[in-house]
Design a protein around this motif. Structure first.
Motif, mmCIF file in Angstrom:
data_model
loop_
_atom_site.group_PDB
_atom_site.id
_atom_site.type_symbol
_atom_site.label_atom_id
_atom_site.label_comp_id
_atom_site.label_asym_id
_atom_site.label_seq_id
_atom_site.Cartn_x
_atom_site.Cartn_y
_atom_site.Cartn_z
ATOM 1 N N PHE A 81 0.463 -0.966 -0.206
ATOM 2 C CA PHE A 81 -0.101 0.434 -0.101
ATOM 3 C C PHE A 81 1.133 0.998 0.297
ATOM 4 O O PHE A 81 0.500 2.377 -0.689
ATOM 5 C CB PHE A 81 -0.943 0.204 1.190
ATOM 6 N N ASN A 82 1.698 1.188 0.959
ATOM 7 C CA ASN A 82 2.538 2.358 0.639
ATOM 8 C C ASN A 82 3.253 2.373 -0.788
ATOM 9 O O ASN A 82 4.205 3.556 -0.751
ATOM 10 C CB ASN A 82 3.557 2.566 2.019
ATOM 11 N N ARG A 83 3.767 1.629 -1.059
ATOM 12 C CA ARG A 83 4.901 1.821 -2.339
ATOM 13 C C ARG A 83 3.855 2.370 -3.009
ATOM 14 O O ARG A 83 4.106 3.625 -3.553
ATOM 15 C CB ARG A 83 4.904 0.136 -2.361
ATOM 16 N N TRP A 84 2.189 1.580 -3.526
ATOM 17 C CA TRP A 84 1.110 2.947 -4.183
ATOM 18 C C TRP A 84 1.043 4.042 -4.124
ATOM 19 O O TRP A 84 1.464 4.650 -4.921
ATOM 20 C CB TRP A 84 0.148 1.953 -4.027
ATOM 21 N N GLU A 85 1.660 4.146 -2.039
ATOM 22 C CA GLU A 85 1.074 5.382 -1.936
ATOM 23 C C GLU A 85 2.082 6.307 -2.097
ATOM 24 O O GLU A 85 1.796 7.946 -2.308
ATOM 25 C CB GLU A 85 0.611 5.971 -0.683
ATOM 26 N N ALA A 86 3.264 6.176 -2.550
ATOM 27 C CA ALA A 86 4.001 6.661 -2.554
ATOM 28 C C ALA A 86 4.280 7.248 -3.838
ATOM 29 O O ALA A 86 5.276 9.064 -4.474
ATOM 30 C CB ALA A 86 5.879 6.346 -2.703
ATOM 31 N N GLY A 87 4.181 6.609 -4.995
ATOM 32 C CA GLY A 87 3.639 6.969 -6.618
ATOM 33 C C GLY A 87 2.739 7.823 -6.851
ATOM 34 O O GLY A 87 2.907 9.021 -7.546
ATOM 35 N N GLN A 88 1.960 7.993 -5.425
ATOM 36 C CA GLN A 88 0.326 9.077 -5.918
ATOM 37 C C GLN A 88 0.843 10.477 -5.164
ATOM 38 O O GLN A 88 0.594 11.252 -6.020
ATOM 39 C CB GLN A 88 -0.427 8.025 -5.147
ATOM 40 N N ARG A 89 1.757 9.811 -4.250
ATOM 41 C CA ARG A 89 2.206 11.202 -4.039
ATOM 42 C C ARG A 89 3.241 12.074 -4.843
ATOM 43 O O ARG A 89 2.871 13.375 -5.029
ATOM 44 C CB ARG A 89 3.148 11.214 -2.106
ATOM 45 N N LEU A 90 3.699 11.093 -5.008
ATOM 46 C CA LEU A 90 4.778 11.798 -6.381
ATOM 47 C C LEU A 90 3.865 12.595 -7.161
ATOM 48 O O LEU A 90 4.623 13.802 -8.002
ATOM 49 C CB LEU A 90 5.828 10.713 -7.024
ATOM 50 N N ALA A 91 3.060 12.053 -8.132
ATOM 51 C CA ALA A 91 2.317 12.423 -9.143
ATOM 52 C C ALA A 91 1.135 13.830 -8.376
ATOM 53 O O ALA A 91 0.993 15.097 -9.102
ATOM 54 C CB ALA A 91 1.217 11.409 -9.347
ATOM 55 N N LEU A 92 0.811 13.531 -7.498
ATOM 56 C CA LEU A 92 -0.042 14.371 -6.860
ATOM 57 C C LEU A 92 0.179 15.781 -6.597
ATOM 58 O O LEU A 92 0.433 16.874 -6.550
ATOM 59 C CB LEU A 92 -0.652 13.555 -5.496
ATOM 60 N N ARG A 93 1.918 15.744 -5.818
ATOM 61 C CA ARG A 93 2.966 16.682 -6.105
ATOM 62 C C ARG A 93 3.037 17.588 -7.144
ATOM 63 O O ARG A 93 3.113 18.738 -7.180
ATOM 64 C CB ARG A 93 4.071 16.289 -5.385
ATOM 65 N N ARG A 94 3.180 16.828 -7.696
ATOM 66 C CA ARG A 94 3.304 17.250 -9.578
ATOM 67 C C ARG A 94 1.982 18.498 -10.284
ATOM 68 O O ARG A 94 2.191 19.208 -10.167
ATOM 69 C CB ARG A 94 4.272 16.865 -10.505
ATOM 70 N N ALA A 95 1.483 18.033 -9.928
ATOM 71 C CA ALA A 95 -0.314 17.806 -9.991
ATOM 72 C C ALA A 95 -0.645 19.441 -9.883
ATOM 73 O O ALA A 95 -0.843 20.413 -10.390
ATOM 74 C CB ALA A 95 -1.256 17.545 -9.761
ATOM 75 N N LEU A 96 -0.638 19.156 -8.279
ATOM 76 C CA LEU A 96 -0.646 20.505 -7.710
ATOM 77 C C LEU A 96 0.265 21.555 -7.542
ATOM 78 O O LEU A 96 0.415 22.725 -7.517
ATOM 79 C CB LEU A 96 -0.929 20.501 -6.119
ATOM 80 N N THR A 97 0.957 21.096 -8.225
ATOM 81 C CA THR A 97 2.656 22.748 -8.497
ATOM 82 C C THR A 97 1.723 22.909 -9.614
ATOM 83 O O THR A 97 1.539 24.427 -9.700
ATOM 84 C CB THR A 97 4.011 22.481 -8.580
ATOM 85 N N ALA A 98 1.828 22.502 -10.657
ATOM 86 C CA ALA A 98 1.453 22.923 -11.777
ATOM 87 C C ALA A 98 -0.507 23.849 -11.904
ATOM 88 O O ALA A 98 -0.222 25.125 -12.462
ATOM 89 C CB ALA A 98 1.379 22.124 -12.963
#
Length: 905
Positions: A589-606
């Motif tokens: 779960f946390n492995r998947w969650e790390a990928g989601q956080r990375l994507a979310l961080r980039r989305a929110l920045t843009a």
């Protein structure tokens, strides 16, 4: 329960609960079934509740024609108060008396699909929550449990199959080409579990032998022509029966167990005792017409309704505020069943991630919106509005936390302790109508040395407090002392009626990794030795600090493993730490969650940046990480597909204080485009490696391979849209035509539609021509178009066009949801238009549907729950649309409650 009149609606409050003034011991119902005029003779054995003062008997009824009322065989006076039949001149004392009521109703005109109704020439019932009052006058509340005997009479040619709850004890012919069947349910039940079915149906039958050696008959009834699609449902039922007996010692307690499918159904399914009535969507499945997701949903829902046989039927709710007593518990049970059926640890993890994704993308917004309510609500105006993700999915998480908190060193998962709690629960309450408190108390009493028992009063705040708690984690490494100090603090935002929250009991499962990704031993400062693997910290205060010792370097914390509590975790992970977790964490779960956080961080920045959305939202580190996931030899295909799927637009929006749906849509589309182009060769490799799977099987490994191949094909078609290369759209169209199963066929069609390729229209026409006579497949066809990306404002006109299609039927809930709900709920980029046309469409449809089916209308009305977060001009336009609905004179209580609460937000 008493009620208070507030404006046009009646508010029911949990604190006003009063036991029933009368009990109904036995019910003998005789139905003369006719679509236009069904006659119902109701003979009841009634007695006063000696614990309450003598008072009138008030029976609930709705849309009934009353012909006769007899008490002990003699006519009696009565009066009507609203929809209630009030009887005052009743025998004194507490001895039982006979009450006979004769009524008629018109099932053919029952468009609400509540009570007794006709669908495609077949009689069905739906009585939960308050539908039985549309069949006969009764004490329509779950704490009145009676023994039912039911006799059905009907024309034999038109209705050869006559079914009701329990066991068939007698059947035979009648004069005039009619026949009858008599059913006796050996178990007392509340009236919401009553069911009947009468029609021209066929069935699949299976005999099984239970562990005790008892033979049982299992039957699945469907329309003629659908029998070949019932094998998977039957196998799912058999698996559920075996699992429940093996894991919890709960056997099937009837001679026969029946499932019946109908296409006109407001819900997914209904757990009527021994006669489950299902939406066809969750029964019918064949490789040619159902996707892997459909197969998984059939297995899950069939199991869910069967598990209700004990958690909901044998022990039921005292009142509707306790709805999660049965629903949250049974969702937890069906989730556990599905994970056990999945088998491998990786497949179990995929199921867990899928469940959490639903919770976070749908329930968390509910918790933060105007309809926020506790798992055990305190009040309602319309109970149908509280069949919510909070009651079901969050309720399941509350049960899951109880399993965690009864764990021990010898039973770290808590499975054994939870089974002991279930055993005590049934020993205490079998045959009773009880509360959420009763369940939690049994779980704690069965595990007296557990954290749950120690913290039970505080833990029960999960039942009484609304909102999603936020857990903030801060870690400090002290190199000289070789310690890592982790501070966890919790808070919960205000929700309607609850401005202040007390601290929850929050189990936080965690591990620590080295910078290289190695699992580190865990030793708290007060402990004499270290432990390996997971451990669970229990947060009970507003803030608590935990110190881990003997660590040679700064660890990377893996927090909230397995999503151990339904909270929002706030931790300032660096990109480096997230990349370490994505590459090495032993917790999937946390492995998947790390990928989601990375994507979310980039989305929110843009999204937050000024100016136009950049073409490149994703950086090289993220793209390289996704490439590594695609090629990782040790990861299952299903897990890879989850990691490489970007966060949903609605989930991204929930991370923002002010939501611009169009900018979110533009950013996510840019991310998808970039991911498609940058990993083009990797997608080719993934597709070629996973596209061929031999004969169709819906097992986790095969399903995962098809999911990854489908995502890869979609990405390749998205890339082709920009570079003009016709190769991959051509391959997608060929796969669409040649596919040997619906999953591969629909994945290919979806790739063409999402990418907007010209071949999509030809494929859609071909798909419709091939499957135009299969309702469930056509629902997919409608939904795919209504949910497509809106690149030029063309989706709303398309939706209006689809509603004019000869195969669109507004009064069929599945078809209405496939177009209207898909557009309004699941396509924010198309729904939230600057010209407010989407909101005008929503307003029109809510009012139109409310006129004949308030339940479906109320669910549609909730598409604008989060209007107050919208940026302008969306915010003002959305509020205006809600106000237009609220101002409508003939609004149902279902919709009125939703829009009134939305406007108060």
């Amino acid at each position: 329960m008493t009620s208070l009149r507030e404006g046009p609606t009646t508010v029911i409050r949990r604190e006003d609960y009063v036991a029933p003034a009368y009990f109904i011991d036995t019910v003998d119902l005789t139905f003369d079934l006719d679509p236009a005029k069904t006659r119902v003779l109701n003979r009841m054995r009634v007695r006063r509740n000696p614990a309450l003062p003598a008072q009138a008997l008030r029976l609930d009824g709705e849309d009934l024609n009353l012909a006769r009322v007899l008490v002990n065989g003699t006519g009696t006076s009565f009066r009507m108060e609203g929809s209630q039949l009030v009887l005052e001149k009743l025998p004194e004392g507490t001895e039982p008396f006979e009450l006979e009521i004769f009524t008629t109703c018109n099932p053919a005109k029952n468009t609400q699909l509540m009570g007794l109704y006709v669908s495609q020439g077949t009689f069905f019932t739906q009585c939960e929550a308050e539908g039985f009052r549309r069949i006969t006058y009764f004490l329509d509340r779950p704490d009145v449990m009676a023994s039912f005997t039911v006799t059905l009479r009907a024309d034999q040619a038109a209705y050869p199959v006559l079914l009701s709850n329990g066991n068939l004890v007698e059947q035979g012919p009648l004069e005039g080409g009619r026949h009858y069947a008599k059913w006796v349910d050996p178990h007392k039940k509340p009236c919401y579990l009553f069911a009947l079915v009468a029609g021209n149906l066929v069935h699949r039958e299976q005999k099984i032998i239970s562990r005790s050696g008892t033979e049982h008959t299992l039957q699945v009834y469907v329309r003629r022509g659908d029998l070949d699609k019932t094998e998977h449902a039957m196998h799912s039922l058999m698996a559920a029966i075996a699992w429940d007996e093996a894991r919890f010692g709960l056997p099937l307690d009837l001679e026969r167990f029946m499932i019946v499918a109908t296409s006109d159904f407001n819900m997914g399914a209904m757990e009527n005792k021994g006669l489950n009535i299902f939406n066809t969507k969750y029964v019918l499945a064949s490789p040619a017409t159902a996707t892997d997701t459909d197969f998984a949903n059939v297995e899950s829902v069939v199991a869910h309704e069967y598990f209700h046989n004990w958690t909901g039927n044998r022990v039921t709710c005292r009142d509707w505020f306790q709805l999660s007593l049965k629903e949250g518990l049974t969702v937890f049970r069906d989730q556990e069943f599905s994970m056990d059926m999945a088998g491998s640890p990786s497949a179990r993890a995929v199921k867990r991630i899928e469940d959490v994704r639903v919770l976070r993308t749908a329930q968390f917004p509910e918790d933060a919106g105007p309809m926020a309510h506790p798992v055990r609500p305190d009040q309602y105006a319309e109970i149908n509005n509280f069949y919510t993700l909070t009651v079901y999915e969050k309720g399941a998480e509350v049960v899951r936390m109880q399993q965690t908190l009864v764990g021990s060193q010898s039973d770290p998962s808590g499975r054994e302790g939870f089974a002991k709690g279930m055993k005590l629960y049934f020993e205490r309450h079998d045959g009773q109508a009880v509360t959420c408190d009763d369940f939690a108390q049994a779980m704690a009493d069965a595990n007296p040395d557990s954290d749950l028992a120690r913290l039970l009063p505080q833990f029960k705040r999960w039942y009484s407090q609304a909102g999603t708690p936020r857990v903030k984690a801060q870690g400090i490494y002290n190199a000289s002392e070789r310690t890592y100090t982790l501070t966890l603090s919790q808070s919960c935002p205000a929700t309607p009626g609850q401005p202040v929250k007390e601290p929850f009991v929050i189990p936080v499962a965690l591990g620590l990794l080295s910078a290289e990704g190695q699992e580190l031993p865990l030793q708290l400062a007060h402990e004499s030795h270290a432990r390996t693997g997971n451990r669970t910290l229990v947060l009970t205060q507003a803030s608590e600090t935990f110190t881990f010792i003997n660590l040679d370097s700064a660890p990377v914390p893996s927090l909230l493993r397995g999503f151990s509590a339904p909270v929002i975790l706030e931790h300032d992970y660096t990109d480096t730490q997230l990349l370490t977790l994505l590459a090495h964490d032993t917790d999937p779960f946390n492995r998947w969650e790390a990928g989601q956080r990375l994507a979310l961080r980039r989305a929110l920045t843009a999204i937050r940046a000024d100016g136009p959305v950049p073409a490149e939202v994703l950086d090289t580190a993220y793209l390289d990480a996704m490439r590594a996931v695609l090629h990782h030899p040790g990861l299952d295909a299903a897990f890879k597909e989850l990691v490489l799927t970007l966060p949903a637009e609605t989930y991204i929006g929930e991370q923002l204080d002010v939501v611009d749906p169009q900018r979110i849509h533009t950013v996510r589309e840019a991310m998808r485009q970039q991911l498609a182009h940058a990993l083009h060769d990797d997608w080719v490799h993934a597709y070629e490696a996973h596209k061929d799977n031999g004969a169709y099987r819906p097992d986790p490994v095969s399903s995962g391979r098809r999911a990854l191949a489908g995502l890869a094909l979609q990405m390749l078609c998205v890339a082709a849209r920009d570079n003009g290369n016709p190769v991959w759209p051509g391959k997608a169209y060929q796969r669409f035509k040649d596919a040997g199963n619906m999953t591969d066929r629909f994945n290919a069609l979806q790739a063409l539609v999402i990418s907007g390729h010209a071949l999509a229209q030809e494929a859609l026409q071909r798909f419709h021509s091939q499957f135009q006579h299969d309702d469930l497949v056509l629902d997919k066809w409608f939904a795919l178009q209504a949910g497509a990306p809106d690149r030029s404002g063309n989706i709303l006109p398309l939706v209006r066009q689809l509603m004019q299609h000869p195969d669109f039927h507004l009064r069929n809930p599945n078809r209405a949801r496939s177009v209207i709900s898909t557009y309004c709920h699941a396509n924010p980029g198309a729904f939230h238009r600057a010209d407010a046309a989407g909101y005008a469409f929503w307003c029109e449809r809510v009012l139109e549907i409310d006129a004949f089916n308030p339940q479906v209308a109320a669910r549609l009305a909730r598409a604008l729950d989060r209007w107050s977060k919208l940026a302008e001009p969306y915010r003002s336009a959305a509020r205006e649309a809600i106000a237009r609905v609220a101002a409508h004179d003939a609004l149902s209580n279902d919709v009125r409650e939703v829009v009134t609460r939305a406007l108060a937000d």
